[in-house]
Design an enzyme around this catalytic site. Structure first.
Site, mmCIF file in Angstrom:
data_model
loop_
_atom_site.group_PDB
_atom_site.id
_atom_site.type_symbol
_atom_site.label_atom_id
_atom_site.label_comp_id
_atom_site.label_asym_id
_atom_site.label_seq_id
_atom_site.Cartn_x
_atom_site.Cartn_y
_atom_site.Cartn_z
ATOM 1 N N LYS A 13 -7.920 -0.087 38.276
ATOM 2 C CA LYS A 13 -8.049 -1.892 37.987
ATOM 3 C C LYS A 13 -6.652 -1.212 37.627
ATOM 4 C CE LYS A 13 -10.235 -1.956 33.833
ATOM 5 N NZ LYS A 13 -11.116 -1.086 33.686
ATOM 6 N N ARG A 89 -12.279 -8.325 27.424
ATOM 7 C CA ARG A 89 -13.351 -7.291 27.614
ATOM 8 C C ARG A 89 -14.018 -7.496 26.422
ATOM 9 N NH1 ARG A 89 -9.898 -3.025 28.132
ATOM 10 N NH2 ARG A 89 -10.469 -1.186 28.622
ATOM 11 N N ARG A 128 -7.097 12.174 35.880
ATOM 12 C CA ARG A 128 -6.165 11.109 35.748
ATOM 13 C C ARG A 128 -4.973 11.697 35.019
ATOM 14 N NH1 ARG A 128 -6.529 4.610 33.705
ATOM 15 N NH2 ARG A 128 -8.492 6.166 32.480
ATOM 16 N N ARG A 161 -4.549 11.404 29.462
ATOM 17 C CA ARG A 161 -4.661 10.860 27.602
ATOM 18 C C ARG A 161 -6.035 11.017 27.002
ATOM 19 N NH1 ARG A 161 -5.772 4.812 30.958
ATOM 20 N NH2 ARG A 161 -7.237 4.447 28.782
ATOM 21 N N ARG A 172 -16.091 5.161 25.618
ATOM 22 C CA ARG A 172 -15.402 3.945 26.178
ATOM 23 C C ARG A 172 -16.685 3.378 26.781
ATOM 24 N NH1 ARG A 172 -10.769 6.236 28.595
ATOM 25 N NH2 ARG A 172 -10.068 4.792 29.358
HETATM 26 P P1 ADP Z 1 -8.393 1.767 35.422
HETATM 27 O O1 ADP Z 1 -7.120 0.831 35.049
HETATM 28 O O2 ADP Z 1 -9.937 0.369 35.566
HETATM 29 O O3 ADP Z 1 -8.550 2.734 33.637
HETATM 30 P P2 ADP Z 1 -7.043 3.225 37.390
HETATM 31 O O4 ADP Z 1 -6.332 2.527 38.038
HETATM 32 O O5 ADP Z 1 -5.958 4.182 36.197
HETATM 33 O O6 ADP Z 1 -8.120 3.057 36.687
HETATM 34 O O7 ADP Z 1 -7.635 4.352 38.022
HETATM 35 C C1 ADP Z 1 -8.014 5.540 36.909
HETATM 36 C C2 ADP Z 1 -7.918 6.610 38.018
HETATM 37 O O8 ADP Z 1 -8.277 7.038 39.541
HETATM 38 C C3 ADP Z 1 -6.488 7.086 38.137
HETATM 39 O O9 ADP Z 1 -6.053 8.792 38.394
HETATM 40 C C4 ADP Z 1 -6.256 7.082 39.451
HETATM 41 O O10 ADP Z 1 -5.551 7.303 40.981
HETATM 42 C C5 ADP Z 1 -7.846 7.050 40.467
HETATM 43 N N1 ADP Z 1 -7.968 5.510 41.260
HETATM 44 C C6 ADP Z 1 -7.666 5.017 41.576
HETATM 45 N N2 ADP Z 1 -7.802 3.886 42.111
HETATM 46 C C7 ADP Z 1 -9.004 4.891 43.009
HETATM 47 C C8 ADP Z 1 -9.488 5.214 44.195
HETATM 48 N N3 ADP Z 1 -9.566 3.568 44.889
HETATM 49 N N4 ADP Z 1 -10.156 5.741 44.960
HETATM 50 C C9 ADP Z 1 -10.004 7.348 44.148
HETATM 51 N N5 ADP Z 1 -9.099 7.464 43.297
HETATM 52 C C10 ADP Z 1 -8.083 6.292 42.537
HETATM 53 P P1 AMP Z 2 -7.172 0.862 29.015
HETATM 54 O O1 AMP Z 2 -6.189 0.748 29.516
HETATM 55 O O2 AMP Z 2 -7.573 -0.889 29.808
HETATM 56 O O3 AMP Z 2 -8.188 1.532 29.698
HETATM 57 O O4 AMP Z 2 -7.508 0.716 27.213
HETATM 58 C C1 AMP Z 2 -7.457 1.964 26.444
HETATM 59 C C2 AMP Z 2 -8.045 1.351 25.084
HETATM 60 O O5 AMP Z 2 -7.477 0.173 24.798
HETATM 61 C C3 AMP Z 2 -9.403 1.036 25.593
HETATM 62 O O6 AMP Z 2 -10.219 1.920 24.744
HETATM 63 C C4 AMP Z 2 -8.721 -0.407 23.740
HETATM 64 O O7 AMP Z 2 -9.268 1.084 22.709
HETATM 65 C C5 AMP Z 2 -7.582 -0.580 23.676
HETATM 66 N N1 AMP Z 2 -7.838 -1.835 24.271
HETATM 67 C C6 AMP Z 2 -7.248 -2.006 25.890
HETATM 68 N N2 AMP Z 2 -7.276 -2.911 26.411
HETATM 69 C C7 AMP Z 2 -8.691 -3.847 24.834
HETATM 70 C C8 AMP Z 2 -8.746 -5.269 24.741
HETATM 71 N N3 AMP Z 2 -8.851 -6.114 26.114
HETATM 72 N N4 AMP Z 2 -9.906 -5.180 23.860
HETATM 73 C C9 AMP Z 2 -9.438 -4.417 22.703
HETATM 74 N N5 AMP Z 2 -9.397 -3.129 22.870
HETATM 75 C C10 AMP Z 2 -8.339 -2.347 24.013
#
Ligand code: ADP
Ligand code: AMP
Length: 224
Positions: A13, A89, A128, A161, A172
């Site tokens: 995302k 969410r 990541r 993280r 999660r």
């Molecule tokens: P989210 O915001 O849904 O948690 P991220 O955008 O942070 O996901 O992506 C999660 C991990 O996967 C990151 O390390 C990112 O660099 C990697 N990633 C994102 N999209 C792709 C893809 N299409 N193919 C491979 N790796 C990806």
């Molecule tokens: P994310 O960066 O989206 O993976 O979110 C990291 C963490 O932030 C989650 O595991 C939750 O603890 C908190 N968080 C993010 N967005 C929300 C939301 N919309 N509602 C509740 N908790 C959230």
């Protein structure tokens, strides 16, 4: 135009949000990023939510809802659209957001679901790395930085993280199934959720999203 991205943690995302915001000049509203920034600043709120996030649980709806409301209002005041990343969410957050947007005489035009199998997201989360300064996301396997441990964009330090370690990842994914999937079922029943295959490379996922935005145009706001 407003867009909301859905998908399990690690589905991409944030990565797609960056590309879409760049293309359409949208405000990137990531509740995860906002909460991490609060935690970094050690505000009262940051301390309160820090433990919850570390364990992989969701922060209370009221807290997140207020943060979102403030940012949506600011974006609207600037005349810009919003890209929602990680919000809503659950069903309560969806209802709250839809009420807010109705009051502001706007709506979400594209609800996009990034579909990906669970083992793949675990793999992505474990590798990541995130920049401590600007929040940019890398992946040691697929999108490594040019220099180990250093952000290409700002030179900041890359870190893992706390919630990208195995126990929190599991929690999660459970929270996602329990809270977010019912919300996605609701959107599917209403014919609003558009799916893309998020297992493809980043550019390919982006093309799929661009294609569905082109195909759909803007949703009509219904006047009641
Ligand atoms: P989210 O915001 O849904 O948690 P991220 O955008 O942070 O996901 O992506 C999660 C991990 O996967 C990151 O390390 C990112 O660099 C990697 N990633 C994102 N999209 C792709 C893809 N299409 N193919 C491979 N790796 C990806
Ligand atoms: P994310 O960066 O989206 O993976 O979110 C990291 C963490 O932030 C989650 O595991 C939750 O603890 C908190 N968080 C993010 N967005 C929300 C939301 N919309 N509602 C509740 N908790 C959230």
């Amino acid at each position: 135009m407003n867009i909301a991205l859905f998908g399990p943690p690690g589905s991409g995302k944030g990565t797609q949000a960056e590309l879409l915001c760049d293309r359409f000049k949208l405000v990137h509203l990531s509740t995860g990023d906002i909460l991490r920034a609060e935690r970094r600043k050690c505000t009262e709120l940051g301390k309160r939510v820090g433990e919850i996030m570390k364990e992989g649980r969701l922060v209370p709806d009221e807290i997140v809802g207020e943060l979102v409301q403030k940012r949506v209002q600011e974006a609207m005041d600037e005349g810009r659209g919003v890209l929602f990343d990680g919000y809503p969410r659950n069903l309560r957050q969806l209802q709250r957001l839809e009420s807010l947007l109705t009051v502001l005489d706007t709506q979400i035009d594209h609800f996009v679901s990034l579909d990906i199998a669970p083992p793949k997201v675990v793999d992505r989360m474990v590798s990541r790395r995130t920049c401590r300064s600007c929040g940019r996301v890398y992946n040691l396997k697929w999108q490594p930085p040019e220099t180990d441990g250093v952000c290409d964009a700002c030179g900041g330090e890359l870190y893992q993280r706390a919630d990208d370690r195995s126990e929190a990842i599991e929690k999660r994914l459970v929270e996602y199934g329990r809270q977010t999937e019912p919300l996605m079922q609701n959107l599917t029943q209403r014919g609003l959720l558009q799916k893309v295959c998020a297992e493809e490379p980043v550019e390919e996922v982006f093309s799929q999203i661009m294609e569905l935005i082109r195909r759909n145009g803007r949703r009509q706001i219904s006047v009641s």
